[in-house]
Design a protein around this motif. Structure first.
Motif, PDB file in Angstrom:
ATOM      1  N   TRP A   5       0.843  -1.202   0.000  1.00 46.67           N
ATOM      2  CA  TRP A   5       0.000   0.000   0.000  1.00 46.67           C
ATOM      3  C   TRP A   5       0.877   1.251   0.000  1.00 46.67           C
ATOM      4  CZ3 TRP A   5      -4.586  -0.259   4.000  1.00 46.67           C
ATOM      5  CH2 TRP A   5      -5.345  -1.428   3.754  1.00 46.67           C
ATOM      6  N   PRO A   6       0.458   2.297  -0.686  1.00 47.27           N
ATOM      7  CA  PRO A   6       1.178   3.558  -0.565  1.00 47.27           C
ATOM      8  C   PRO A   6       1.051   4.107   0.859  1.00 47.27           C
ATOM      9  CG  PRO A   6      -0.508   3.672  -2.302  1.00 47.27           C
ATOM     10  CD  PRO A   6      -0.719   2.387  -1.565  1.00 47.27           C
ATOM     11  N   VAL A   7       2.153   4.658   1.363  1.00 51.68           N
ATOM     12  CA  VAL A   7       2.183   5.296   2.686  1.00 51.68           C
ATOM     13  C   VAL A   7       2.420   6.784   2.429  1.00 51.68           C
ATOM     14  CG1 VAL A   7       3.442   5.424   4.865  1.00 51.68           C
ATOM     15  CG2 VAL A   7       3.103   3.208   3.739  1.00 51.68           C
ATOM     16  N   ARG A  39       7.794   0.135   1.478  1.00 54.37           N
ATOM     17  CA  ARG A  39       8.649   0.381   0.313  1.00 54.37           C
ATOM     18  C   ARG A  39       7.929   1.263  -0.706  1.00 54.37           C
ATOM     19  NH1 ARG A  39      11.379  -1.462   3.547  1.00 54.37           N
ATOM     20  NH2 ARG A  39      12.684  -3.327   3.491  1.00 54.37           N
ATOM     21  N   ASN A  40       6.877   1.929  -0.270  1.00 51.50           N
ATOM     22  CA  ASN A  40       6.049   2.706  -1.200  1.00 51.50           C
ATOM     23  C   ASN A  40       5.640   3.987  -0.445  1.00 51.50           C
ATOM     24  OD1 ASN A  40       4.394   3.421  -3.316  1.00 51.50           O
ATOM     25  ND2 ASN A  40       2.904   1.760  -3.039  1.00 51.50           N
ATOM     26  N   ILE A  41       6.658   4.800  -0.140  1.00 50.67           N
ATOM     27  CA  ILE A  41       6.500   5.938   0.775  1.00 50.67           C
ATOM     28  C   ILE A  41       6.478   7.249  -0.021  1.00 50.67           C
ATOM     29  CG2 ILE A  41       7.555   7.163   2.731  1.00 50.67           C
ATOM     30  CD1 ILE A  41       9.069   4.390   3.269  1.00 50.67           C
ATOM     31  N   HIS A  42       5.527   8.096   0.311  1.00 52.43           N
ATOM     32  CA  HIS A  42       5.354   9.348  -0.446  1.00 52.43           C
ATOM     33  C   HIS A  42       5.103  10.502   0.516  1.00 52.43           C
ATOM     34  CE1 HIS A  42       4.640   6.965  -4.171  1.00 52.43           C
ATOM     35  NE2 HIS A  42       4.188   6.093  -3.275  1.00 52.43           N
ATOM     36  N   ALA A  43       5.864  11.573   0.357  1.00 50.87           N
ATOM     37  CA  ALA A  43       5.528  12.827   1.056  1.00 50.87           C
ATOM     38  C   ALA A  43       4.849  13.719   0.027  1.00 50.87           C
ATOM     39  CB  ALA A  43       6.783  13.491   1.589  1.00 50.87           C
ATOM     40  N   ALA A  98      16.634  13.832   2.237  1.00 52.35           N
ATOM     41  CA  ALA A  98      16.532  12.914   3.376  1.00 52.35           C
ATOM     42  C   ALA A  98      16.083  11.530   2.921  1.00 52.35           C
ATOM     43  CB  ALA A  98      15.547  13.475   4.393  1.00 52.35           C
ATOM     44  N   GLY A  99      15.189  11.478   1.954  1.00 55.71           N
ATOM     45  CA  GLY A  99      14.722  10.191   1.425  1.00 55.71           C
ATOM     46  C   GLY A  99      15.875   9.412   0.810  1.00 55.71           C
ATOM     47  N   ARG A 100      16.698  10.103   0.023  1.00 53.04           N
ATOM     48  CA  ARG A 100      17.860   9.460  -0.606  1.00 53.04           C
ATOM     49  C   ARG A 100      18.847   8.955   0.460  1.00 53.04           C
ATOM     50  NH1 ARG A 100      15.060   9.075  -4.122  1.00 53.04           N
ATOM     51  NH2 ARG A 100      15.196   9.808  -6.247  1.00 53.04           N
ATOM     52  N   GLN A 101      19.129   9.812   1.433  1.00 50.81           N
ATOM     53  CA  GLN A 101      20.073   9.445   2.498  1.00 50.81           C
ATOM     54  C   GLN A 101      19.566   8.223   3.257  1.00 50.81           C
ATOM     55  OE1 GLN A 101      22.845  11.359   1.832  1.00 50.81           O
ATOM     56  NE2 GLN A 101      22.939  12.234   3.892  1.00 50.81           N
ATOM     57  N   ASN A 118      13.124   4.387  -5.640  1.00 50.41           N
ATOM     58  CA  ASN A 118      11.700   4.750  -5.728  1.00 50.41           C
ATOM     59  C   ASN A 118      10.961   4.491  -4.413  1.00 50.41           C
ATOM     60  OD1 ASN A 118      11.938   5.414  -8.386  1.00 50.41           O
ATOM     61  ND2 ASN A 118      11.228   3.456  -9.168  1.00 50.41           N
ATOM     62  N   TRP A 119      11.641   3.967  -3.432  1.00 53.94           N
ATOM     63  CA  TRP A 119      10.947   3.613  -2.185  1.00 53.94           C
ATOM     64  C   TRP A 119      10.420   4.846  -1.440  1.00 53.94           C
ATOM     65  CZ3 TRP A 119      15.024  -0.419  -0.030  1.00 53.94           C
ATOM     66  CH2 TRP A 119      14.906  -1.599  -0.787  1.00 53.94           C
ATOM     67  N   VAL A 120      11.097   5.973  -1.631  1.00 58.45           N
ATOM     68  CA  VAL A 120      10.649   7.227  -0.997  1.00 58.45           C
ATOM     69  C   VAL A 120      10.570   8.305  -2.076  1.00 58.45           C
ATOM     70  CG1 VAL A 120      11.123   8.992   0.740  1.00 58.45           C
ATOM     71  CG2 VAL A 120      11.820   6.617   1.178  1.00 58.45           C
ATOM     72  N   ALA A 121       9.427   8.938  -2.219  1.00 57.25           N
ATOM     73  CA  ALA A 121       9.277   9.992  -3.224  1.00 57.25           C
ATOM     74  C   ALA A 121       8.590  11.201  -2.602  1.00 57.25           C
ATOM     75  CB  ALA A 121       8.457   9.466  -4.404  1.00 57.25           C
ATOM     76  N   VAL A 122       8.888  12.370  -3.150  1.00 62.99           N
ATOM     77  CA  VAL A 122       8.230  13.609  -2.701  1.00 62.99           C
ATOM     78  C   VAL A 122       7.493  14.199  -3.902  1.00 62.99           C
ATOM     79  CG1 VAL A 122       8.566  15.885  -1.648  1.00 62.99           C
ATOM     80  CG2 VAL A 122      10.090  13.999  -1.026  1.00 62.99           C
ATOM     81  N   HIS A 123       6.226  14.515  -3.708  1.00 64.85           N
ATOM     82  CA  HIS A 123       5.400  15.026  -4.808  1.00 64.85           C
ATOM     83  C   HIS A 123       4.743  16.352  -4.437  1.00 64.85           C
ATOM     84  CE1 HIS A 123       5.245  10.796  -6.254  1.00 64.85           C
ATOM     85  NE2 HIS A 123       5.062  10.510  -4.977  1.00 64.85           N
TER      86      HIS A 123
END
Ligand code: ZN
Length: 247
Positions: free
Chosen positions: A19-21, A105-109, A131-134, A169-174
């Motif tokens: 699920w997307p978080v 593994r499907n994290i979105h800010a 921060a997501g990349r780090q 792709n596990w953390v993305a900012v949109h």
């Protein structure tokens, strides 16, 4: 589901089904005399509540304490809260690292503040992106050890990358309002676009009786706001959320 209300078996199900978080990310900032200071964050919170009615999604408690800046108005008596990007970044890295540890593994800010030049970025979204990349690098090194990328197991990295599958792709900012909305819905600060969106999503955050108290140039069109226009923006954003938040 709201994360704070989830039981462990529900969290395990959300992980298993990918699920997307979603983290509603925003600020508290002066939005004219007629609108609540939480507008940018409330817009994300309310949109995710609507989206949750049509899809399986985990909604994290919102983070309101981004870098509002004092560009619009000084804080004294106006209400903007400014926490700089350099202070946000360590917090965001720990948050993302912790969510990866849990198994997501499907994290979105999702952010609405200062997103008209989203590709270049602004302090809040840049801090969370970095921060997501780090967090991902740190997590992979912890899980797989140094040299994980160079190991034989990763031989298909570029092929998988071309198909859109890779750990980064596990953390993305949109942005809440994608660039495709440019020209279809007004991008502004506390003017017709934002005010209409708030009237549609959270009418209690707008006091139409206060339009006359505004003095800033940026609020000049606020009085032309309507729920109808806000509803059209809401529908465009829902379409965008359907594209980016998939299991
Ligand atoms: Zn705003």
């Amino acid at each position: 589901m709201r994360y704070e209300m989830m039981l462990p078996h529900q969290i395990r199900q959300a992980i298993a089904e990918n699920w997307p978080v979603a983290l509603p990310l925003g600020v508290l900032e002066y939005h004219g005399e007629h609108m609540a200071v939480g507008m940018d964050t409330l817009a994300v919170v309310k949109m995710l509540d609507l989206f949750e009615r049509q899809a399986d999604i985990v909604i994290l408690p919102p983070f309101y304490y981004g870098a509002a800046s004092y560009a619009v108005a000084p804080p004294e008596g106006n209400g903007s809260v400014q926490v700089g990007g350099s202070a946000l970044s360590p917090f965001a890295e720990e948050l993302f690292f912790s969510l990866l540890r849990i198994g997501f593994r499907n994290i979105h800010a999702i952010v609405h503040h200062q997103t008209e030049n989203f590709a270049a970025g602004m302090p809040t979204d840049l801090a969370f992106k970095a921060a997501g990349r780090q967090a991902i690098f740190r997590f992979l090194e912890k899980e797989r050890g140094e040299g994980w990328w160079g190991s034989e197991k990763m031989a298909a990295y570029y092929a998988e990358h071309a198909e859109g599958e890779n750990p980064f792709n596990w953390v993305a900012v949109h942005a809440l309002m994608p660039a495709e909305m440019n020209g279809r819905y007004p991008f502004d600060h506390a003017a017709i676009g934002e005010t209409s969106l708030m009237m549609a999503l959270c009418p209690e955050a707008v006091d139409t009786g206060r339009f006359g108290d505004n003095t800033g140039w940026y609020t000049a069109s606020a009085a032309d706001a309507s729920t109808e226009l806000g509803n059209s923006g809401r529908d465009m954003i829902l379409e965008h959320l359907r594209r980016i938040l998939k299991s």
